[in-house]
Design an enzyme around this catalytic site. Structure first.
Site, PDB file in Angstrom:
ATOM      1  N   GLU A 132     -14.414   1.749   1.557  1.00 36.87           N
ATOM      2  CA  GLU A 132     -14.128   3.055   2.122  1.00 36.87           C
ATOM      3  C   GLU A 132     -13.643   3.979   1.010  1.00 36.87           C
ATOM      4  O   GLU A 132     -14.368   4.848   0.541  1.00 36.87           O
ATOM      5  CB  GLU A 132     -13.084   2.890   3.221  1.00 36.87           C
ATOM      6  CG  GLU A 132     -12.676   4.142   3.939  1.00 36.87           C
ATOM      7  CD  GLU A 132     -11.537   3.837   4.906  1.00 36.87           C
ATOM      8  OE1 GLU A 132     -11.747   3.980   6.113  1.00 36.87           O
ATOM      9  OE2 GLU A 132     -10.445   3.447   4.443  1.00 36.87           O
ATOM     10  N   TYR A 170       0.827  -1.215   0.000  1.00 36.41           N
ATOM     11  CA  TYR A 170       0.000   0.000   0.000  1.00 36.41           C
ATOM     12  C   TYR A 170       0.856   1.259   0.000  1.00 36.41           C
ATOM     13  O   TYR A 170       0.680   2.148  -0.843  1.00 36.41           O
ATOM     14  CB  TYR A 170      -0.953   0.018   1.196  1.00 36.41           C
ATOM     15  CG  TYR A 170      -1.824   1.266   1.180  1.00 36.41           C
ATOM     16  CD1 TYR A 170      -2.822   1.412   0.220  1.00 36.41           C
ATOM     17  CD2 TYR A 170      -1.621   2.298   2.081  1.00 36.41           C
ATOM     18  CE1 TYR A 170      -3.604   2.567   0.174  1.00 36.41           C
ATOM     19  CE2 TYR A 170      -2.393   3.447   2.046  1.00 36.41           C
ATOM     20  CZ  TYR A 170      -3.383   3.577   1.088  1.00 36.41           C
ATOM     21  OH  TYR A 170      -4.149   4.723   1.040  1.00 36.41           O
ATOM     22  N   LYS A 204       1.350   4.216  -2.755  1.00 33.29           N
ATOM     23  CA  LYS A 204       1.131   5.658  -2.558  1.00 33.29           C
ATOM     24  C   LYS A 204       2.330   6.461  -3.073  1.00 33.29           C
ATOM     25  O   LYS A 204       2.160   7.502  -3.722  1.00 33.29           O
ATOM     26  CB  LYS A 204       0.920   5.946  -1.073  1.00 33.29           C
ATOM     27  CG  LYS A 204      -0.350   5.381  -0.493  1.00 33.29           C
ATOM     28  CD  LYS A 204      -1.503   6.355  -0.561  1.00 33.29           C
ATOM     29  CE  LYS A 204      -1.340   7.490   0.406  1.00 33.29           C
ATOM     30  NZ  LYS A 204      -2.546   8.354   0.434  1.00 33.29           N
ATOM     31  N   HIS A 212      -4.368  -1.163  -3.659  1.00 34.66           N
ATOM     32  CA  HIS A 212      -2.906  -1.216  -3.676  1.00 34.66           C
ATOM     33  C   HIS A 212      -2.364  -1.236  -5.108  1.00 34.66           C
ATOM     34  O   HIS A 212      -1.517  -0.427  -5.478  1.00 34.66           O
ATOM     35  CB  HIS A 212      -2.419  -2.469  -2.945  1.00 34.66           C
ATOM     36  CG  HIS A 212      -2.777  -2.509  -1.486  1.00 34.66           C
ATOM     37  ND1 HIS A 212      -2.045  -3.227  -0.564  1.00 34.66           N
ATOM     38  CD2 HIS A 212      -3.781  -1.949  -0.784  1.00 34.66           C
ATOM     39  CE1 HIS A 212      -2.582  -3.099   0.637  1.00 34.66           C
ATOM     40  NE2 HIS A 212      -3.652  -2.333   0.520  1.00 34.66           N
ATOM     41  N   ASN A 263     -17.950  -3.894   2.346  1.00 37.66           N
ATOM     42  CA  ASN A 263     -17.797  -2.450   2.488  1.00 37.66           C
ATOM     43  C   ASN A 263     -16.776  -1.940   1.499  1.00 37.66           C
ATOM     44  O   ASN A 263     -15.959  -2.696   0.975  1.00 37.66           O
ATOM     45  CB  ASN A 263     -17.348  -2.107   3.913  1.00 37.66           C
ATOM     46  CG  ASN A 263     -15.905  -2.507   4.169  1.00 37.66           C
ATOM     47  OD1 ASN A 263     -14.974  -1.735   3.923  1.00 37.66           O
ATOM     48  ND2 ASN A 263     -15.700  -3.730   4.649  1.00 37.66           N
ATOM     49  N   ASP A 316      -8.438  -5.288  -0.434  1.00 39.81           N
ATOM     50  CA  ASP A 316      -7.846  -4.061  -0.987  1.00 39.81           C
ATOM     51  C   ASP A 316      -6.886  -4.210  -2.152  1.00 39.81           C
ATOM     52  O   ASP A 316      -6.142  -3.271  -2.440  1.00 39.81           O
ATOM     53  CB  ASP A 316      -7.083  -3.305   0.114  1.00 39.81           C
ATOM     54  CG  ASP A 316      -7.937  -2.888   1.279  1.00 39.81           C
ATOM     55  OD1 ASP A 316      -9.144  -3.152   1.249  1.00 39.81           O
ATOM     56  OD2 ASP A 316      -7.397  -2.306   2.234  1.00 39.81           O
ATOM     57  N   GLU A 332      -9.680   5.436  -4.484  1.00 43.30           N
ATOM     58  CA  GLU A 332      -8.572   4.543  -4.819  1.00 43.30           C
ATOM     59  C   GLU A 332      -9.035   3.438  -5.764  1.00 43.30           C
ATOM     60  O   GLU A 332      -8.227   2.852  -6.482  1.00 43.30           O
ATOM     61  CB  GLU A 332      -7.957   3.966  -3.545  1.00 43.30           C
ATOM     62  CG  GLU A 332      -7.138   5.008  -2.790  1.00 43.30           C
ATOM     63  CD  GLU A 332      -6.466   4.480  -1.545  1.00 43.30           C
ATOM     64  OE1 GLU A 332      -5.231   4.649  -1.418  1.00 43.30           O
ATOM     65  OE2 GLU A 332      -7.165   3.906  -0.686  1.00 43.30           O
TER      66      GLU A 332
END
Length: 754
Positions: free
Chosen positions: A527, A378, A382, A454, A525, A450, A531
C-alpha cells in the site's frame, strides 16, 4: 499496509553473527535473555503475553522449508512467501504467486501454471486484476504430496519442493522467467491441462500446445516422447530426472525457446553501483546445461527495467499487470538510472518567516507529549519521523536550543526501544530470523508485516541524530542497534546467517512487498510505497552521516529503483500500465495480480491518494517531482472523487501538489492553514517550511543530478537552485550534471543558482 489499520537463534549464535559484522560483542551466554549491541540490546525471547508468527487461527507457525534450507534465513515479504509461511491451517501448499508473465499455485499434485492476459475490473470499478487461473498443472504421475516446501531461493527465483514418500518434485520459478524447470523422481513427467489442448507442434520430446488461448511448449529429455491423451500429457523420463515447460509469446517462438529448454536456471543475483549521479544495476541468472552446452536463457523485463536498459531485446513481449514485458535473450541485462534527489531537509531561504516558523516549532517541541501517546512500533515511528523533520529547520534559523531539544527527544525514545527489558523493546525470533518490535502493530508480529514501513522511521530519525551527534551513532554506542534494524529490513548481505538478504525489497519487481506471508488470492501487496522509500532515503542519510558507503549506495539503488516503479505502477505516469477501462489515475495498493483504488482501512479518496505520499520528506519525496503531469492528474482525481479540495489530509496533499505546482499548493495553504489538524506524522512547522520553500525555489527537477548523493535541484521560471548537504568534516565541491559546481562547507547545506 497488508492488514486494516486506523488512520493512517540462540543468543550465542546471534551474538556471534553480530560480532562478525562489527555490530556487537559475541560474549552472550546461551541462556541470556538479552543480546547486547553496543550501548543497546534486544531480547532473544518475546515479552510475556505477546505473539510471534501464526496461522490465521492463531496457531504458532515455523518456516515451511526442506532440510536443505532449514538454516537459511527465509525472505518473508516476498512474491512467493506463502510457500514458506503457512498462513491457513487447511492450505499447506501456497496461495497464488505472481511471477509474471506466469502465475503459479502449489497443489498436492504439483505446480499450477497460468498466464492471465485479460484484466478484470472488479469491486465496483475500484480494482483491476490479472487473476491466477490454471492453464495446466506440472507434476509427476501419481504425485500426491501432503505439502509443498521452499527448498532453495535466490534474489528473484525460488524452488518449491514436493514429496509423497515415493515421488519427489522440485521446480524452479521466478520473476520474468517464461520457463519452469522441473526435476522429478519416482514417476513420469505429467502435464494436466485445464481443457483439451490444441497441439500445434509435435516433435516427440518437444510438444507445443494451446490452452485457453495461451501457448506452451513442453520439453522432455532427448529420447523421451510426450503422449497427449485428452487433458493428460505424460512423458517417461527414463534415467533422466528433468523436464521443462515454457509459456510462449507466440507459436512461431517455439524454435527460439527450444534452444534454451535444458539450460536450467540455478540462481539469480542483482549487483548495483552508485556514482556520479547514476545508479546502475546488473541482473544475472546462473544456469546449468542439463543437455548439450547451451547456458543461455530468456528473461522478460518489466517496464521499469526495459525503460532503462540499452541491452538488445527480442521482438517478443508478454502481457502483465505492470504493462508490457519485453524479452531479453541472454543470462543478464543492465539498467542505468538517474539517482534520486535526497537532502536531510529543504534548504533555508529568505521567504520563510523565522518568527512564524519558530512559533510552529515550539508547538511541537514544547508539547506536553511530543509523541502523542504513541506506544507501538508504527505510531512511535510516525512520531519519530515528525520530530526528525523539524531538526534541520530549527538549525537553519538558529534555534539551537529547540534543535537540541528535538535531538534529545529522538535519542531518548530511540534508546528506550533499543534497550531490552522495558515497556518497548525489540525481540529476535530464531525460527524466522527476524527482529520484531513490541508493542507490535498491524501484524508486524503475527504476520511479519510492514517491518520496512515501521523501522524506516527509526532509521531516518537516527540518521538525523547522527548528523548532529556522531558519537551517539557509533557502533559501540547506539549505531549498532540502528544497523540491526537495517539488517532486518534491508540487509545487503547474502551470507548473513541472522537475517535474509533485503527482506521486503523485491529487486526484480522493483519495489517492496508488505505482507510477511503473502497469503492472498491476489498475491502479495504494498500500500504505502512512500513509507518504503522513506527507509531507502534513511539508508542514504544514515550511510552519509556515518561514513558507511555500502548502506548509502544501497539506499540510492533502492530509492531510484522503487521511485521508477512507483511512478509506473502506482501512478501510471506514462499511462501505459493501467487497463483502459479501469477508470482511475492512481492506485492506493499494488497487488501481485494488479492494483486497487483503495486502502486497507478506508475508501476516503484523500487517504487513497495520500497514503503513497506520506511521510513527506526531503529525503524520500523529491523523486516524485520527476512526473509532474501524473501529480496533476492525481490531485485532480482526488478532488473529483472527494467532491472538492482535501480537508482531512490537506497538508499531505498540499505538499504532494507542490512537487508539480508549488504556487498553487502555497495558495491553498495561505487560504486554509488556520483551522486544520496536521496529519499524525506532519506538523505545521514542516508543512509551512516545505510549501514556502518550494514556492520560492520552484519544484524539484530530478532530471539534473550531482556527483554527491545528498543533493537536489529546484527550478522556477527558468532559474535553477542547486542544493547539497555535506555530512563530512571538510569542504566539498559538488558538480551537477549540467556542469554547475557548488562548494559546500563542512556539515552544512549550501545552495546556489544558475
Amino acid at each position: 499496509m497488508p492488514t486494516p489499520r486506523s488512520r493512517p537463534a540462540a543468543a550465542v549464535v546471534l551474538a556471534a553473527a553480530l560480532a562478525a559484522v562489527s555490530l556487537g560483542p559475541a560474549a552472550s551466554p546461551a541462556s541470556a535473555a538479552t543480546v547486547p549491541v553496543g550501548a543497546g540490546s534486544y531480547s532473544d525471547t518475546r515479552p510475556p503475553g505477546t505473539t510471534g508468527p501464526t496461522t490465521n487461527t492463531g496457531a504458532p507457525v515455523t518456516p515451511k522449508v526442506t532440510e536443505a534450507a532449514k538454516d537459511k534465513p527465509v525472505p518473508t515479504n516476498d512474491w512467493w512467501s506463502s510457500l514458506a509461511f503457512q498462513r491457513y491451517d487447511d492450505n499447506p501448499y501456497s496461495t497464488p504467486m505472481y511471477g509474471h508473465p506466469l502465475t503459479y499455485q502449489a497443489v498436492s499434485g504439483g505446480l499450477e501454471l497460468g498466464y492471465p492476459t485479460s484484466p478484470t475490473v472488479v469491486g465496483e470499478g475500484r480494482q483491476y486484476e490479472y487473476a491466477h487461473k490454471a492453464d495446466l498443472t506440472l507434476g509427476l504421475s501419481g504425485l500426491n504430496s501432503p505439502d509443498t516446501k521452499a527448498d532453495d531461493w535466490s534474489d528473484w527465483t525460488v524452488t518449491p519442493y514436493w514429496s509423497d514418500g515415493d515421488r519427489t518434485l522440485r521446480t524452479t520459478i521466478g520473476h520474468g522467467m517464461p520457463f519452469v524447470y522441473a526435476e522429478g523422481e519416482g514417476g513420469d513427467a505429467r502435464i494436466t491441462t485445464a481443457g483439451t489442448p490444441d497441439v500445434f507442434a509435435d516433435d516427440g520430446n518437444v510438444v507445443g500446445i494451446t490452452v485457453a488461448g495461451h501457448h506452451y511448449a513442453l520439453f522432455a529429455p532427448t529420447g523421451s516422447d510426450w503422449n497427449v491423451s485428452g487433458t493428460d500429457i505424460t512423458a517417461g523420463l527414463g534415467d533422466k530426472d528433468y523436464f521443462s515447460v515454457a509459456v510462449l509469446p507466440s507459436t512461431d517462438a517455439l524454435e527460439t525457446y527450444r534452444k534454451y529448454a535444458f539450460s536450467f536456471v540455478t540462481g539469480s543475483q542483482v549487483d548495483w553501483n552508485s556514482s556520479g549521479g547514476t545508479v546502475g544495476a546488473t541482473y544475472e541468472l546462473t544456469t546449468e546445461a542439463k543437455e548439450g552446452t547451451e547456458r543461455g536463457t530468456l528473461q522478460a523485463l518489466y517496464r521499469h527495467q526495459w525503460m532503462h536498459t540499452t541491452d538488445d531485446l527480442t521482438p517478443y513481449t508478454y502481457v502483465s499487470p505492470r504493462g508490457t514485458m519485453k524479452v531479453r535473450e541472454g543470462t543478464s541485462f543492465t539498467t542505468s538510472q538517474k539517482a534520486a534527489p535526497v537532502l536531510p531537509g529543504l534548504p533555508g531561504n529568505d521567504a520563510v518567516d523565522t518568527d512564524r516558523l519558530r512559533g510552529y516549532l515550539a508547538e511541537v517541541a514544547d508539547s506536553s507529549d511530543p509523541f502523542s501517546g504513541a506506544s507501538d512500533t508504527y505510531w512511535t515511528g510516525k512520531a519519530l519521523g515528525k520530530l526528525a523533520q523539524l531538526v534541520p529547520l530549527a538549525d537553519q534559523i538558529g534555534e539551537t536550543a529547540t534543535r537540541d531539544k528535538l535531538v534529545g527527544l529522538l535519542q531518548d525514545r530511540l534508546e528506550e526501544w533499543f534497550t531490552a527489558g522495558g515497556a518497548s523493546e525489540f525481540s529476535y525470533d530464531t525460527d524466522w530470523k527476524t527482529l520484531t518490535g513490541y508493542p507490535a502493530s498491524y501484524g508486524s508480529d503475527s504476520e511479519l508485516n510492514d517491518h520496512h514501513f515501521h523501522y524506516g522511521y527509526y532509521v531516518y530519525a537516527a540518521a538525523i541524530v547522527a548528523q548532529y551527534d556522531a558519537d551517539w551513532a557509533a557502533d559501540s554506542a547506539w549505531g549498532g542497534m540502528v544497523k540491526t534494524l537495517i539488517r532486518d529490513t534491508a540487509n545487503p548481505s547474502r551470507t548473513d546467517t541472522a537475517f535474509p538478504f533485503l527482506r521486503g525489497f523485491d529487486v526484480y519487481a522493483g519495489h517492496s512487498w508488505a505482507s510477511g506471508h503473502q497469503g492472498f488470492a491476489a498475491g502479495n501487496n504494498q500500500e504505502s510505497s512512500s513509507e518504503s522509500t522513506n527507509l531507502s532515503a534513511a539508508l542514504v542519510l544514515w550511510g552519509s552521516a556515518t561514513g558507511d558507503s555500502e548502506l548509502r549506495d544501497l539506499g540510492s539503488y533502492l530509492l531510484a529503483t522503487e521511485g521508477e516503479s512507483i511512478a509506473q505502477y502506482w501512478f501510471d505516469a506514462d499511462e501505459e500500465v493501467f487497463p483502459g477501462d479501469f477508470g482511475h489515475d492512481t492506485v492506493g495498493m499494488v497487488w501481485g495480480s494488479g492494483g486497487a483504488y483503495s486502502t486497507w482501512w478506508t475508501a476516503n479518496p484523500e487517504e487513497i491518494h495520500g497514503i503513497n505520499v506520506l511521510p513527506v520528506t526531503a529525503g524520500g519525496s523529491l523523486h516524485l517531482g520527476g512526473h509532474k503531469d501524473a501529480i496533476r492528474r492525481n490531485i485532480a482525481e482526488m478532488e473529483r472523487e472527494n467532491g472538492g479540495p482535501a480537508e482531512e489530509w490537506r497538508d499531505i496533499l498540499w505538499e504532494f501538489e507542490s512537487l508539480a505546482d508549488p504556487g498553487a499548493a502555497k495558495t491553498k495553504w495561505d487560504a486554509g492553514n488556520a483551522g486544520y489538524t496536521p496529519e499524525a506524522g506532519e506538523s505545521k512547522a514542516h508543512t509551512y517550511h516545505w510549501l514556502t520553500t518550494l514556492d520560492t525555489l520552484g519544484a524539484p527537477d530530478p532530471s539534473i543530478t550531482a556527483d554527491h548523493p545528498t543533493s537536489a535541484v529546484f527550478s522556477k521560471d527558468g532559474t535553477r537552485t542547486y542544493a547539497a548537504h555535506n555530512h563530512g568534516s571538510d569542504p566539498l565541491t559538488v558538480t551537477f550534471s549540467d556542469g554547475h559546481e557548488l562548494t559546500v562547507p563542512a556539515r552544512s547545506t549550501a545552495t546556489g543558482t544558475g
